[in-house]
Motif scaffolding. Structure first.
Motif, PDB file in Angstrom:
ATOM      1  N   THR A 292      29.567  35.329  32.092  1.00 16.76           N
ATOM      2  CA  THR A 292      30.618  35.011  31.114  1.00 16.76           C
ATOM      3  C   THR A 292      31.905  35.759  31.420  1.00 16.76           C
ATOM      4  N   ALA A 293      31.778  37.051  31.760  1.00 13.13           N
ATOM      5  CA  ALA A 293      32.967  37.850  32.072  1.00 13.13           C
ATOM      6  C   ALA A 293      33.661  37.342  33.331  1.00 13.13           C
ATOM      7  N   ALA A 294      32.886  36.969  34.351  1.00  9.02           N
ATOM      8  CA  ALA A 294      33.480  36.456  35.588  1.00  9.02           C
ATOM      9  C   ALA A 294      34.241  35.160  35.330  1.00  9.02           C
ATOM     10  N   THR A 295      33.665  34.281  34.514  1.00  3.51           N
ATOM     11  CA  THR A 295      34.347  33.024  34.175  1.00  3.51           C
ATOM     12  C   THR A 295      35.652  33.287  33.434  1.00  3.51           C
ATOM     13  N   ALA A 296      35.620  34.234  32.491  1.00  2.78           N
ATOM     14  CA  ALA A 296      36.828  34.561  31.736  1.00  2.78           C
ATOM     15  C   ALA A 296      37.898  35.164  32.641  1.00  2.78           C
ATOM     16  N   LEU A 297      37.499  36.029  33.573  1.00  3.06           N
ATOM     17  CA  LEU A 297      38.468  36.647  34.478  1.00  3.06           C
ATOM     18  C   LEU A 297      39.116  35.603  35.382  1.00  3.06           C
ATOM     19  N   ARG A 298      38.330  34.655  35.875  1.00  2.00           N
ATOM     20  CA  ARG A 298      38.903  33.633  36.751  1.00  2.00           C
ATOM     21  C   ARG A 298      39.861  32.718  35.983  1.00  2.00           C
ATOM     22  N   GLY A 299      39.547  32.446  34.731  1.00  4.16           N
ATOM     23  CA  GLY A 299      40.411  31.577  33.943  1.00  4.16           C
ATOM     24  C   GLY A 299      41.553  32.297  33.270  1.00  4.16           C
ATOM     25  N   GLY A 300      41.496  33.638  33.195  1.00  7.89           N
ATOM     26  CA  GLY A 300      42.545  34.398  32.537  1.00  7.89           C
ATOM     27  C   GLY A 300      42.562  34.259  31.038  1.00  7.89           C
ATOM     28  N   ARG A 301      41.439  33.807  30.470  1.00  5.42           N
ATOM     29  CA  ARG A 301      41.363  33.626  29.010  1.00  5.42           C
ATOM     30  C   ARG A 301      40.408  34.660  28.419  1.00  5.42           C
ATOM     31  N   PRO A 302      40.657  35.077  27.161  1.00 12.26           N
ATOM     32  CA  PRO A 302      39.765  36.059  26.535  1.00 12.26           C
ATOM     33  C   PRO A 302      38.328  35.569  26.483  1.00 12.26           C
ATOM     34  N   MET A 303      37.398  36.498  26.565  1.00 16.28           N
ATOM     35  CA  MET A 303      35.983  36.155  26.484  1.00 16.28           C
ATOM     36  C   MET A 303      35.642  35.648  25.089  1.00 16.28           C
ATOM     37  N   PRO A 304      34.700  34.715  24.972  1.00 16.22           N
ATOM     38  CA  PRO A 304      34.271  34.270  23.640  1.00 16.22           C
ATOM     39  C   PRO A 304      33.603  35.398  22.885  1.00 16.22           C
ATOM     40  N   ALA A 305      33.598  35.288  21.560  1.00 19.16           N
ATOM     41  CA  ALA A 305      32.989  36.318  20.723  1.00 19.16           C
ATOM     42  C   ALA A 305      31.513  36.453  21.049  1.00 19.16           C
ATOM     43  N   ALA A 306      31.015  37.704  21.005  1.00 19.26           N
ATOM     44  CA  ALA A 306      29.623  37.965  21.371  1.00 19.26           C
ATOM     45  C   ALA A 306      28.648  37.415  20.342  1.00 19.26           C
ATOM     46  N   GLY A 307      29.045  37.373  19.083  1.00 18.72           N
ATOM     47  CA  GLY A 307      28.136  36.880  18.052  1.00 18.72           C
ATOM     48  C   GLY A 307      27.087  37.917  17.688  1.00 18.72           C
ATOM     49  N   THR A 308      26.067  37.490  16.964  1.00 18.49           N
ATOM     50  CA  THR A 308      25.037  38.411  16.490  1.00 18.49           C
ATOM     51  C   THR A 308      24.066  38.817  17.577  1.00 18.49           C
ATOM     52  N   MET A 309      24.004  38.063  18.668  1.00 13.22           N
ATOM     53  CA  MET A 309      23.068  38.380  19.751  1.00 13.22           C
ATOM     54  C   MET A 309      23.824  38.855  20.992  1.00 13.22           C
ATOM     55  N   GLY A 310      24.859  39.683  20.782  1.00 15.39           N
ATOM     56  CA  GLY A 310      25.598  40.227  21.904  1.00 15.39           C
ATOM     57  C   GLY A 310      24.791  41.290  22.618  1.00 15.39           C
ATOM     58  N   LEU A 311      25.419  41.883  23.613  1.00 14.86           N
ATOM     59  CA  LEU A 311      24.714  42.874  24.417  1.00 14.86           C
ATOM     60  C   LEU A 311      24.368  44.105  23.595  1.00 14.86           C
ATOM     61  N   GLY A 312      25.224  44.468  22.632  1.00 14.86           N
ATOM     62  CA  GLY A 312      24.918  45.615  21.790  1.00 14.86           C
ATOM     63  C   GLY A 312      23.621  45.425  21.029  1.00 14.86           C
ATOM     64  N   ALA A 313      23.434  44.226  20.455  1.00 12.89           N
ATOM     65  CA  ALA A 313      22.183  43.952  19.741  1.00 12.89           C
ATOM     66  C   ALA A 313      20.997  43.964  20.693  1.00 12.89           C
ATOM     67  N   ALA A 314      21.179  43.456  21.889  1.00  8.22           N
ATOM     68  CA  ALA A 314      20.093  43.458  22.872  1.00  8.22           C
ATOM     69  C   ALA A 314      19.714  44.879  23.269  1.00  8.22           C
ATOM     70  N   ILE A 315      20.711  45.769  23.373  1.00 11.33           N
ATOM     71  CA  ILE A 315      20.420  47.167  23.710  1.00 11.33           C
ATOM     72  C   ILE A 315      19.633  47.830  22.589  1.00 11.33           C
TER      73      ILE A 315
END
Length: 725
Positions: A292-315
């Motif tokens: 997701t981050a690589a796609t956002a960097l190539r497009g120059g657009r902000p990353m979509p919101a992580a939502g309730t199941m973001g990486l923080g919740a997974a950690i």
């Protein structure tokens, strides 16, 4: 010197652009309009911003910087014209202007690139004759020359676009995602992927053609090699995220997080595989985030919101699984090898979370107060004005190479203006031009440049004197000579060296001034005297003001960085395994030292000269300091400290952390050339790990952090040398 073919093409194209822009502004105002002041500034404006200013980037980027520099140039010409009334006023103005423009390098490579050309605008105007009535013509000539150069940068053989830092970062993040997706694969799958050929023939002659499998590019060597590409010293100057704003700071931090992530995944590749479901699931989440981050960097657009199941919740979920595994029945506890791998996976996940946050800030650019951990993302909620104030204040110290360079340049230019004005040297601005163009950051390189320049100027002055004697006042002949001489000077000078550049440029200025006013062969003599005077002043400044360049500052700043970072290791362990109330260690002094060390390292890498084969791995020092700072911030977050640690656990952890602090102090002494202080031994001798009882997640995370730091410090100590390299 040998110049690669691609660089030769770039040099020739630049010479063509500058020559066309200069001649297009010079000839009409000399022969059609008879405005010599306009012609002079129209000639030198493209030379100043096109040749003397190493503005990096593509044609459009360079044109943008040139146009933004125009208002500043107009102010400097006006200021120089007014202050030319008295020598003391011109010298005072030169000191202030010289320092401010040189210190603008703290703002990044683009303002640093335009600074030398802007210096020349003030230098040209601050010399007699004092002619405030000619200010309008000077401003017209400057404006015309700058606009012509900007147009040529875009329309005439423009410099090509380079790979942007965002694109390079996107490739690195995508590679990290592929490595994370296969990091916990069984060994036989990894081996099969590593041995897969890049191209295979179709498996059938009829029906759909089978797509050849893609070769695995996630070997440990590949991951480390790609991480090295993100080092700022290896990037094109225009693409370095070195500005003071949020975007550049965030992208630079994202690059550091990506490098750390690639190195961590490379270590996991090197370690024996220990597959467990929790680690595999966590690594899959890391892989998805990287995609997701690589796609956002190539497009120059902000990353979509992580939502309730973001990486923080997974950690948090992963931590709950680890705790359950180690607090349940003893027979159900995973082996020590699995627990250690889980600690490594958690560190990878936290690096990915830092990467995610910094990419979000870098692509969005807006103020986002409250980003955690706040000490790592302190800049996210500050205004641009406050960020610039902090950048300037952080470099307003004698330990800053940016401050040293600015002070050296200002004193050299001020002294040159004082000498030229006091001795009433004809065409005295050539004295300052010699100081500006021949000064280097080390005395050795300054002497090398001065020696070559004197030889070249002597040859050029002889040729120019012969030309002036032979041609006399026939200006048409000088008009014929100027354009090819300019093209040759700007093309051959950078390729053949300083001597050729000075010789040909002497011919250029002689041909130009001979068309503006009646001159004799003595103009070449004046040019030689002025260059000698400026060379002597520049050489004295190089000998007296920080003659070693960034070399000593690298040693001092790296030593200071290690000394500021080392005490954070035992302080963090005391917070994690407390025997009583423990204050949270502050990282602000170490962060300040890190910024100074990074600036010194970048200049050190840019300075010419041979490096010894056993030179210290300064980049490894920066990486280790970053790992210490990240551990200070992250370990207390994902490992809440227990109410009280077992005595044996506290003992081994504190002993190991104390020995690492001693190791950093010893290596800092070596970096500073002080000799090693007494110590218990090298960090490779550390015996880390819990000795009694069942290993808890907290202990495994502390052990992983200390082991990584021990390995990094051992590498640094092996590479460091007590002598000045």
């Amino acid at each position: 010197m040998r110049v690669p073919k691609a660089d030769r093409t770039t040099i020739v194209h630049r010479a063509v652009r500058v020559s066309v822009a200069s001649c297009a502004g010079f000839y009409p105002f000399v022969y059609a309009v008879d405005r010599p002041a306009v012609a002079l500034y129209a000639l030198f404006a493209p030379v100043a911003l096109g040749m003397l200013s190493p503005i990096p980037g593509s044609g459009r980027v360079r044109a943008g910087v040139i146009l933004r520099a125009l208002p500043v140039g107009l102010v400097l010409v006006a200021l120089g014209t007014v202050l030319a009334v008295e020598t003391w006023a011109a010298v005072a103005g030169m000191l202030v202007v010289g320092f401010l423009l040189a210190f603008a390098a703290v703002g990044g490579p683009l303002p640093a690139g335009a600074a030398p050309g802007l210096q020349l605008f003030y230098i040209l105007a601050c010399f007699p004759p004092y002619a405030p009535g000619a200010l309008g013509q000077r401003l017209v000539g400057l404006t015309l020359g700058v606009l012509l150069l900007a147009a040529c940068e875009v329309l005439l053989l423009p410099a090509p676009t380079t790979v942007s830092y965002r694109e390079l970062l996107a490739d690195a993040v995508a590679l990290a995602g592929r490595a994370a997706a296969t990091a916990d694969s069984p060994p036989e799958r990894q081996q099969a992927a590593d041995e897969t050929p890049a191209v295979q023939p179709p498996i059938a002659d009829d029906g759909p053609v089978a797509q050849p499998p893609v070769a695995d590019d996630t070997s440990a060597e590949r991951l480390r090699e790609f991480g090295g590409r993100l080092r700022l010293s290896r990037l094109p100057t225009a693409e370095r995220p070195a500005g003071a704003g949020r975007r550049d700071r965030a992208l630079a931090q994202a690059g550091g997080a990506a490098r750390r992530l690639l190195v961590q995944l490379a270590r996991m590749r090197d370690a024996p595989a220990s597959v467990d479901a929790a680690s595999a699931a966590m690594l899959d989440r890391v892989a998805a985030l990287c995609d997701t981050a690589a796609t956002a960097l190539r497009g120059g657009r902000p990353m979509p919101a992580a939502g309730t199941m973001g990486l923080g919740a997974a950690i948090d979920e992963f931590q709950a699984v680890r705790t359950a595994q180690t607090t349940g029945p003893s027979e159900a506890a995973p082996p020590l090898q699995v627990l250690r791998r889980q600690a490594a996976v958690l560190a990878i996940a936290e690096s990915a979370r830092i990467l995610e946050t910094s990419v979000r800030i870098g692509l969005d650019g807006r103020r986002t107060p409250g980003v955690q951990p706040q000490e790592l993302f302190w800049y996210a909620g500050l205004t641009s004005a406050r960020l610039w104030r902090r950048r300037i204040a952080g470099n307003t110290t004698l330990r800053s190479v940016q401050f040293q360079n600015a002070l050296r340049i200002a004193l050299g230019l001020g002294a040159a203006r004082l000498v030229a004005g006091s001795l009433d040297l004809t065409h005295g601005f050539w004295v300052l031009l010699a100081v500006l163009t021949l000064g280097r950051t080390t005395a050795t390189e300054t002497w090398s440049a001065v020696r070559s320049a004197l030889i070249g100027t002597l040859v050029g002055a002889t040729a120019a004197g012969a030309l002036l004697l032979a041609v006399g006042h026939h200006t048409d002949a000088y008009a014929v000579v100027l354009a090819p001489a300019m093209l040759a000077a700007f093309a051959l000078g950078p390729m053949l060296g300083v001597a050729w550049a000075q010789a040909l440029f002497t011919l250029v200025v002689s041909a130009a001034f001979a068309q503006i006013a009646h001159v004799s062969w003595q103009l070449a003599e004046v040019r030689l005297i002025d260059v000698v005077t400026g060379s002597v002043i520049g050489l004295l400044c190089g000998l007296l003001a920080w003659p070693a360049g960034a070399r000593r500052e690298v040693h001092r700043n790296m030593a200071a960085l290690l000394r500021a970072s080392g005490p954070l290791i035992p302080a963090t362990v005391r917070v994690l395994l407390p025997t009583g109330p423990e204050p949270q260690p502050t990282t602000l002094p170490a962060l300040h030292r890190l910024r100074l060390a990074e600036a010194a390292y970048l200049q050190f890498e840019s300075e010419p000269g041979q490096r010894p084969a056993d030179a210290t791995d300064w980049h490894a020092v920066l990486i280790t300091a970053n790992d210490i700072l990240l551990g200070v911030q992250l370990l207390p977050r994902f490992d809440p400290p227990p109410a009280a640690g077992r005595p044996d656990d506290v003992a081994w952890a504190r002993a190991g952390a104390d020995r690492l602090e001693l190791a950093t102090d010893r290596i800092a002494a070596l970096c500073a050339g002080e000799g090693p202080p007494p110590s218990e031994g090298p960090p490779t001798g550390l015996s880390l790990g819990p000795r009694h009882g069942r290993p808890l997640p907290l202990l495994m995370d502390v052990e992983h952090w200390l082991r990584v730091l021990a390995a990094e410090l051992a590498h640094i100590e092996k590479s460091v040398t007590a002598r000045v390299d």
